[in-house]
Design a protein around this motif. Structure first.
Motif, PDB file in Angstrom:
ATOM      1  N   GLU A  21     -33.356  33.065  -4.599  1.00 47.50           N
ATOM      2  CA  GLU A  21     -32.234  32.178  -4.937  1.00 47.50           C
ATOM      3  C   GLU A  21     -32.640  30.822  -5.490  1.00 47.50           C
ATOM      4  OE1 GLU A  21     -30.102  30.726  -1.441  1.00 47.50           O
ATOM      5  OE2 GLU A  21     -31.309  32.021  -0.193  1.00 47.50           O
ATOM      6  N   GLU A  32     -28.552  34.267  -6.959  1.00 52.93           N
ATOM      7  CA  GLU A  32     -29.202  34.839  -5.766  1.00 52.93           C
ATOM      8  C   GLU A  32     -28.901  36.313  -5.643  1.00 52.93           C
ATOM      9  OE1 GLU A  32     -27.524  33.370  -2.077  1.00 52.93           O
ATOM     10  OE2 GLU A  32     -29.335  33.917  -0.990  1.00 52.93           O
ATOM     11  N   THR A  79     -33.908  37.279   0.242  1.00 48.76           N
ATOM     12  CA  THR A  79     -33.092  36.766  -0.858  1.00 48.76           C
ATOM     13  C   THR A  79     -34.040  36.162  -1.894  1.00 48.76           C
ATOM     14  OG1 THR A  79     -32.952  34.556   0.078  1.00 48.76           O
ATOM     15  CG2 THR A  79     -31.245  36.127   0.738  1.00 48.76           C
ATOM     16  N   ASP A  95     -26.086  38.326   0.914  1.00 49.30           N
ATOM     17  CA  ASP A  95     -26.160  36.902   0.575  1.00 49.30           C
ATOM     18  C   ASP A  95     -26.241  36.792  -0.941  1.00 49.30           C
ATOM     19  OD1 ASP A  95     -26.553  34.173   0.536  1.00 49.30           O
ATOM     20  OD2 ASP A  95     -28.329  34.172   1.797  1.00 49.30           O
ATOM     21  N   HIS A 121     -35.467  33.725   1.850  1.00 46.24           N
ATOM     22  CA  HIS A 121     -35.514  33.850   3.308  1.00 46.24           C
ATOM     23  C   HIS A 121     -35.303  35.309   3.662  1.00 46.24           C
ATOM     24  CE1 HIS A 121     -31.058  34.092   3.358  1.00 46.24           C
ATOM     25  NE2 HIS A 121     -31.067  33.073   2.515  1.00 46.24           N
TER      26      HIS A 121
END
Ligand SMILES: [Mn+2]
Length: 430
Positions: free
Chosen positions: A384, A399, A382, A274, A359
């Motif tokens: 971000e 991120e 992550t 991500d 998350h």
């Protein structure tokens, strides 16, 4: 599958951890996802349910995994039910797991064809008192369709009403949130593929390109590296599109002087990565863009340091809020009065940074994890932060994906993906 075989010790170990948490005389069932129909005979691409994958490595539709650690018959302590295949069926329907291949993938010795499931389940159910069913308890889940798992649960409860039921979800939430070294390696591979895509894009972007052309460049790089594609719907948002947080149209032209916010990353072997980066269409940030960019980068770097064992997710967000508030004061986006008069339930900084900072990430992009329990080593998060300024025509999010360590700062799985503003400018102009 495009990915290389995964060492079955991962799945063997995951089952061992799961069954250790089960009550005596109990059995647990896990189903594949359905293949969702579009219309006529066309279907959506198959996406395996992450729980049966986590516990078996089986990446095939119409599969059922049964775990029954106390079963009197040793060979029935782990069972896979699969769609029947043989040399003849393979010619007509394509290659499916044979019993031998299923063993090699999962480490499970007992594999039956699906048509024997009801008869064998009857025998197993007469030998146990409790059945673990798998409901979706993810904090962001919002499911309107009836899954294959739901149908199976209904059938099971209807046919065996005297059994007590227990929940697999809390066990899986805890287990899946803490990653095994094999999993961290798979996530690292997803991050490495994402890096290749991002570097390709740095060479491609110039004024006049369309957002979907950038999406195509990324997809090209992901597929040729054994990924099946994006880990989640890609966001390629130029100019003010960046201020629409879930902008996924990716259909606008990128204009000179604008920024492009990317929230785009590859999957590998069902594991997500991500990434968010924000780059200048013309290859240079303006002074103002760079000032905001560096503020977001400082928040990301400071926030990362708070991701340590024992931290509670909600407290972490309060801490990040303070860091962000001080940066927004420095940028002149907030003044002291805004902060003094702020509503504690919606602090002033949320005007420019309205989403969460971190998350869990893993088999799901927004992965399992119980947010009220303290962070632990080997959880993957992550980081971000973003600052979104519609009045100025741009939004910036940065991120990375990090692994919490026993001591010290988290390990950044994206440390090789360019993030310093000057490095991005140099690469875009080289
Ligand atoms: Mn994210």
């Amino acid at each position: 599958m495009k990915y290389l075989p995964i060492n079955s010790s991962l799945f063997i170990n995951n089952r061992k951890n799961f069954t250790a948490k089960m009550k005596p005389s109990s059995l647990a069932v896990f189903n594949s996802n359905d293949i969702y129909p579009i219309s006529a005979d066309s279907t959506m691409p198959f996406q395996q349910h992450r729980d049966i994958f986590y516990l078996s490595g089986v990446d095939q539709e119409e599969s059922i995994l049964v775990l029954f650690p106390d079963c009197p018959k040793e060979k029935h302590r782990e069972i896979l039910f699969l769609k029947e295949t043989n040399a003849h069926i393979a010619v007509w329907e394509g290659e499916k797991l044979t019993k031998e291949a299923a063993f090699k993938t999962s480490g499970i010795k007992t594999v039956y064809w699906l048509q024997d499931m009801e008869k064998i389940m009857f025998e197993l159910m007469t030998q146990c008192d409790t059945v673990y069913i798998n409901t979706n308890e993810h904090y962001r889940a919002n499911v309107e369709t009836e899954t294959r798992e739901d149908r199976y649960t209904k059938w099971l409860k209807d046919k065996y009403p005297a059994h007590s039921v227990a929940k697999s979800a809390p066990i899986l939430q805890r287990l899946r949130s803490v990653k095994n070294p094999i999993e961290i390696d798979l996530i690292q591979q997803a991050c490495n593929i994402t890096e290749k895509g991002f570097r390709r894009v740095l060479n491609f972007v110039k004024p006049g390109v369309w957002e979907y052309e950038i999406e195509a460049e990324l997809m090209h790089e992901f597929l040729r590296n054994r990924s099946k594609g994006f880990a989640y719907t890609p966001i390629i948002a130029s100019g003010n599109n960046a201020n629409v947080l879930h902008y996924i149209e990716n259909n606008k032209q990128c204009k000179a002087g604008d920024l492009i916010l990317f929230d785009t990353a590859a999957e590998y072997a069902n594991y997500a990565s991500d990434l968010s980066r924000t780059i200048p269409v013309s290859g240079r940030y303006s002074d103002r863009q760079k000032a905001v960019y560096n503020a977001v980068l400082r928040v990301k770097n400071e926030a990362t340091k708070v991701l340590t064992p024992g931290t509670i997710w909600a407290d972490y967000h309060v801490e990040v809020g303070k860091i962000m508030t001080s940066e927004l004061l420095g940028l002149g986006l907030l003044d002291k009065a805004d902060v003094q008069n702020e509503n504690p339930d919606w602090p002033a900084y949320k005007k420019y940074f309205m989403h969460g900072t971190s998350h869990h990430m893993g088999l799901d992009t927004h992965d399992y994890g119980i947010l009220t329990e303290p962070m632990q080593a080997n959880m993957v998060f992550t980081v971000e932060p973003g600052i979104y300024i519609p009045e100025e025509g741009f939004g910036i999010r940065l991120e990375d994906d990090v692994v919490i360590q026993k001591t010290g700062e988290p390990l950044n799985l994206m440390k090789n993906i360019p993030i310093e503003a000057e490095e991005i400018e140099d690469l875009m102009n080289s």
